[in-house]
Design an enzyme around this catalytic site. Structure first.
Site, PDB file in Angstrom:
ATOM      1  N   GLU A 487       0.951  -1.069   0.046  1.00 14.69           N
ATOM      2  CA  GLU A 487       0.444   0.066   0.404  1.00 14.69           C
ATOM      3  C   GLU A 487       1.192   0.744  -0.047  1.00 14.69           C
ATOM      4  O   GLU A 487       0.523   2.532  -0.680  1.00 14.69           O
ATOM      5  CB  GLU A 487      -1.044  -0.253   1.414  1.00 14.69           C
ATOM      6  CG  GLU A 487      -2.242  -0.777   1.201  1.00 14.69           C
ATOM      7  CD  GLU A 487      -2.453  -1.171   0.088  1.00 14.69           C
ATOM      8  OE1 GLU A 487      -2.838  -0.409  -0.761  1.00 14.69           O
ATOM      9  OE2 GLU A 487      -3.668  -2.279  -0.422  1.00 14.69           O
ATOM     10  N   HIS A 490       1.748   2.358  -3.516  1.00 13.33           N
ATOM     11  CA  HIS A 490       0.517   2.821  -4.076  1.00 13.33           C
ATOM     12  C   HIS A 490       0.603   4.178  -3.526  1.00 13.33           C
ATOM     13  O   HIS A 490       0.199   5.787  -4.246  1.00 13.33           O
ATOM     14  CB  HIS A 490      -0.392   3.152  -3.556  1.00 13.33           C
ATOM     15  CG  HIS A 490      -1.201   1.601  -4.863  1.00 13.33           C
ATOM     16  ND1 HIS A 490      -1.102   1.097  -5.503  1.00 13.33           N
ATOM     17  CD2 HIS A 490      -1.195   0.015  -4.149  1.00 13.33           C
ATOM     18  CE1 HIS A 490      -1.841  -0.147  -6.355  1.00 13.33           C
ATOM     19  NE2 HIS A 490      -1.913  -0.902  -5.017  1.00 13.33           N
TER      20      HIS A 490
HETATM   21 ZN    ZN Z   1      -2.537  -2.747  -4.439  1.00 14.15          ZN
END
Ligand code: ZN
Length: 704
Positions: A487, A490
């Protein structure tokens, strides 16, 4: 005298960091309609101006067309984004109801703007005039394509039908997700006999006891129970892995795979309805299937191209998965287990864990003490400093949060000291009020405000790991560490963008099947010696993780790798074919189609109760329809990107830093301003190759 000046309601601030605590379900009901009518009036004004320009055949400028449209969209994104965010992390019946009550109007407004002929013509004029830079070209091309896919070319009744379907689809998606959440929360199993928790690690017994205490058994303890089992992943996943009670594993497994599949309250009718509506919409747009619509905006060129990649992976993974299953059977037989002759799906996790311990002597639960969250964060932030030249520091208290466990951090450029971005981290599972899984979402997008001042990006980073218990910090499994790195990848793309145009900044305008590149790239670092050994410290003694454990983690990386790849291929192919082959008239149900696909993509047939489609939220409640393959597609890119670091030598610090800076300047900076193939090549110096993925997945030898 009292001032009559009032600041706008928290929900309508439209800029800056949201004041979460001030946003209530009542405000959602009151202020979203107010916002929408204001935006409507503004959109009307923009359209009137553009229509006048068109009538006078006057040339148009970017600032005249794109900037006002962006401001409109951004105000809606900001407010509705906060509501959706809270719906995910602070779900309550009242908020859920308020969210549902406004969703149709939000969708309708989006459709209205997305189907405006006047805007469409204005964008075309802008494009035909020329003189745009590459970023503007890509933004405009994507916008025109998206408008076409939203039905801007449809007339009258056809467009009304198209819109009614869009609205119904949005409602169906929300209802689908809520049914999965309810089914997950609605099932518990109270265990009272110590025999029923045999094999469970201490941390899980404590967690189950805590769940029992939360549910009213005030005296529950890890040692004496009672223990409350549930279907949320932090409880269900480890239970299936460690419980020695085959009967209980079976009960829990069946409850899990049959979630939201009840005759009267299940998701079956929604699935057929969603697929039917999507297909109708695709046909209205002149496409043969919803899969074609989906691929129109992806890096992959066609359904055939995706089928080909999945078939390559299936061919490599299937024989390996068969061998793996045989190894589990042999392992169960050696242990004298009765089920050895007839292994069931609820036995797989258990025997895989036994076999993993046998083969690598690696007990992933036992590693938790080496991964306390604060240490892991230090390691992650240190890596980002090393690779990308950024400083991350805590800034708790500088921003309002939605729950006391949420933390706030700021990101600066290590060289210049200039602030770049900020993010929230909401790490722990909160069954009942927080959606499962992990995700990154945009809070603020990099842009320039009305005064031309830069707005720095802010990210939401949401995980669902075990909360601290008593004095013990959140001790993470290695998988949870990988999830956090994922995450954060991202988040890095969102936060380190250098694109000034918000429509293409960060993850915006990045093709879906390329958007997992930075996230999956970051996961690779969890297996890098310097990175992992630098952060894995025992939370009490401060001792580093023993080298032998690191070696086991490396060895375990490809353990059951055939099964893991095959599972993703099964999901991806099911999704793709449901959206390219299934029709209401095709003579089989979606479930029958899935089971057909399972004959070549599973080595253990799904049991009768297996209603996985009913909880396949990615494609029915999320944005992954005909796009689940993206995970594998992007994995080709991310594995190949990481192999650039392997090539220069992971011990070669100067080369690693130089390669890291290049990754920041290309993949993390350029976002959606260039085609993903072009961005990849600017980093790697050549087109992507699947070689690294197949090697990292351990599928080379047996796959041939
Ligand atoms: Zn992802």
């Amino acid at each position: 005298m009292t001032s009559t000046l009032q600041s706008p309601p928290a929900l309508l601030a439209g800029e800056g960091l949201p004041r979460f605590e001030a946003i209530t379900p009542d405000q959602v009901r009151a202020h979203i309609p107010e916002l929408l009518s204001g935006l409507q009036a503004e959109l009307d004004r923009v359209e009137t101006d553009l229509a006048a320009a068109a009538a006078a055949a006057r040339p148009l400028s970017w600032a005249e067309v794109m900037d006002p449209l962006h401001r409109l969209g951004e105000r809606l994104r900001w407010s509705w984004g906060v509501v959706s965010h809270l719906n995910g992390v602070c779900n309550s019946p009242e908020l859920r109801e308020a969210h549902a009550s406004q969703q149709a109007a939000v969708v309708a407004f989006g459709n209205r703007a997305g189907q405006s002929r006047v805007l469409f013509e204005a964008l075309r004029t802008l494009q035909s005039q020329g003189g745009l830079d590459a970023t503007q070209e890509r933004i405009l091309t994507a916008e025109l394509r998206d408008m076409e896919l939203r039905g801007v070319g449809l007339e009258g009744a056809a467009q009304e039908a198209f819109n009614a379907a869009s609205q119904e689809l949005a409602e169906l998606a929300t209802a689908f997700g809520n049914r999965v959440l309810d089914a997950t929360n609605g099932w518990t199993l109270k265990l009272t006999d110590p025999d029923e928790v045999e094999g469970l690690p201490e941390s899980l017994r404590e967690q189950l006891a805590q769940a029992a205490r939360d549910a009213g058994d005030g005296q529950a303890t890890a040692a004496a129970g009672p223990w409350l089992l549930g279907l949320d992943m932090p409880r269900f996943g480890p239970f299936l892995k460690y419980s020695r009670r085959r009967d209980l594993r079976e009960i829990a497994y069946k409850a899990h795979v049959s979630r939201a599949s009840g005759e009267s309250d299940g998701n079956w009718p929604a699935i057929e309805r969603i697929l039917t509506l999507r297909r109708q919409q695709a046909q209205q747009l002149g496409h043969g299937s919803w899969a074609e619509v989906s691929l129109a905006s992806k890096m992959a060129g066609s359904v055939a191209e995706v089928e080909a990649l999945l078939e390559d992976l299936r061919t490599a993974a299937y024989p390996v998965a068969l061998l793996e299953l045989e190894a589990l059977r042999a392992c169960a037989a050696r242990e004298g287990a009765a089920e050895a002759a007839d292994l069931k799906p609820w036995d797989v996790s258990f025997w895989a864990e036994v076999r993993r311990q046998e083969a690598f002597d690696l007990d992933s639960e036992a590693l938790r003490p080496w991964f306390p969250l604060p240490r892991v964060l230090d390691g992650l932030f240190g890596l980002c400093d090393r690779l990308f030249g950024i400083h991350i520091h805590p800034a708790d208290g500088e921003a309002p949060v939605w729950h006391p466990d949420v933390r706030f951090f700021r990101v600066d450029d290590a060289g210049s000291g200039e602030p770049l971005a900020a993010f929230y981290l909401d790490p722990y599972s909160r069954p009942g009020s927080k959606r499962g899984g992990a995700w990154m979402d945009e809070c603020l997008v990099r842009s320039l405000d009305a005064a031309g001042q830069p707005v720095l990006p802010v990210a939401y980073l949401i995980c669902n790991q075990s909360p601290p218990v008593g004095e013990t910090p959140s001790l993470m499994t290695f998988e949870e560490v990988e999830t956090l790195f994922h995450e954060f990848g991202h988040g890095l793309q969102h936060m380190l963008t250098t694109v000034e145009r918000p429509q293409a900044a960060g993850i915006n305008n990045v093709e879906w099947d390329a958007v997992e590149l930075p996230s999956q790239f970051m996961e690779n670092w969890c297996y890098d010696h310097a990175t992992l050994m630098g952060m894995a410290r025992h939370w009490q003694s401060g001792e580093p993780l023993p080298e032998v454990e690191f070696a086991k983690l490396q060895a375990a990386r490809t353990f059951m790798g055939g099964a893991a790849t095959l599972r993703q291929v099964h999901f991806a192919l099911t999704d793709l074919r449901l959206h390219s082959q299934w029709t209401p008239e095709c003579g089989r149900t979606p479930e029958q189609l899935r089971r057909e696909i399972a004959t070549t993509t599973t080595v253990l047939e799904p049991i009768e109760e297996d209603a996985f489609l009913c909880s396949f939220g990615h494609i029915f409640a999320g944005g992954y329809s005909a796009g689940y393959y993206s995970y594998k597609w992007a994995e080709v890119l991310s594995a190949d990107a990481f192999s650039a670091f392997e090539e220069v030598g992971l011990e070669n610090e100067a080369a690693i830093q130089a390669t890291g800076r290049r990754f920041r300047e290309t993949v993390l900076s350029l976002g959606g301003s260039r085609h993903p193939g072009e961005v990849f090549e600017s980093f790697r110096g050549r087109a992507p190759s699947p070689e690294a993925l197949i090697r990292h997945s351990g599928l080379v030898a047996a796959g041939g």
